[in-house]
Design a protein around this motif. Structure first.
Motif, PDB file in Angstrom:
ATOM      1  N   SER A  14       0.901  -1.274  -0.024  1.00 48.47           N
ATOM      2  CA  SER A  14       0.021  -0.033  -0.146  1.00 48.47           C
ATOM      3  C   SER A  14       1.084   1.307  -0.179  1.00 48.47           C
ATOM      4  N   GLY A  18      -0.154   0.806  -3.893  1.00 50.49           N
ATOM      5  CA  GLY A  18      -1.209  -0.373  -4.207  1.00 50.49           C
ATOM      6  C   GLY A  18      -2.780  -0.255  -3.536  1.00 50.49           C
ATOM      7  N   ASP A  19      -3.527   0.345  -4.335  1.00 49.64           N
ATOM      8  CA  ASP A  19      -5.002   0.618  -3.571  1.00 49.64           C
ATOM      9  C   ASP A  19      -5.654  -0.783  -3.151  1.00 49.64           C
ATOM     10  N   ALA A  20      -5.258  -1.740  -4.060  1.00 56.61           N
ATOM     11  CA  ALA A  20      -5.782  -3.197  -3.590  1.00 56.61           C
ATOM     12  C   ALA A  20      -5.486  -3.675  -2.269  1.00 56.61           C
ATOM     13  N   ALA A  21      -4.100  -3.343  -2.113  1.00 55.30           N
ATOM     14  CA  ALA A  21      -3.225  -3.834  -0.845  1.00 55.30           C
ATOM     15  C   ALA A  21      -4.148  -2.971   0.116  1.00 55.30           C
ATOM     16  N   GLU A  23      -6.942  -1.521   0.402  1.00 60.02           N
ATOM     17  CA  GLU A  23      -8.420  -2.220   0.618  1.00 60.02           C
ATOM     18  C   GLU A  23      -8.481  -3.569   1.261  1.00 60.02           C
ATOM     19  N   ALA A  24      -7.435  -4.228   1.055  1.00 60.21           N
ATOM     20  CA  ALA A  24      -7.288  -5.686   1.950  1.00 60.21           C
ATOM     21  C   ALA A  24      -7.085  -5.303   3.489  1.00 60.21           C
TER      22      ALA A  24
END
Length: 135
Positions: A14, A18-21, A23-24
């Protein structure tokens, strides 16, 4: 892989954008942070405090990565955010009370209506009883 290692990898990812990281991480720890905030602030302020905690995580990923346990770090941040929210609420309430007190006209004492009512009640009494009360 342990959860601590997975958290560290997500924090590093993140931090790298990393937006996905991120969000996780939020999904994994949102319930934990909500529970911590529910104990400290009113129900109407919980969502704002949770959002503020994750904004701190987004702004300071290196600090979170250096922490020995992400949950402990999130709890510490949640305490700080909630304390700030409580302090802000108290200050706002105090300012509203002071503003309400300043709106009361100072030239007329607050007891004037009571004294007028007492005078009216005494006027209805016979003269002897009024004199006895006056003494």
């Amino acid at each position: 892989m342990t959860q601590a290692c997975a958290n560290a990898e997500l924090i590093v990812a993140s931090a790298a954008g990393g937006d996905a990281a991120f969000e996780a991480l939020v999904l994994r720890h949102q319930a934990f942070v909500q529970a911590a905030c529910r104990r400290q602030v009113s129900p109407s302020e919980v969502d704002d405090c949770v959002q503020a905690v994750f904004l701190v995580l987004l702004r300071r990923p290196n600090q979170a990565a250096r922490a020995s346990a992400l949950e402990a770090w999130l709890l510490m941040v949640a305490r700080h955010v909630c304390a700030t929210a409580r302090r802000t609420l108290r200050n706002r309430q105090r300012a509203e009370q002071e503003a309400a007190m300043q709106s009361i006209p100072r030239d007329q004492p607050a007891t004037a209506p009571v004294v007028e009512l007492l005078d009216e009640c005494l006027a209805d009494l016979p003269k002897r009883q009024r004199e006895a009360i006056a003494l």
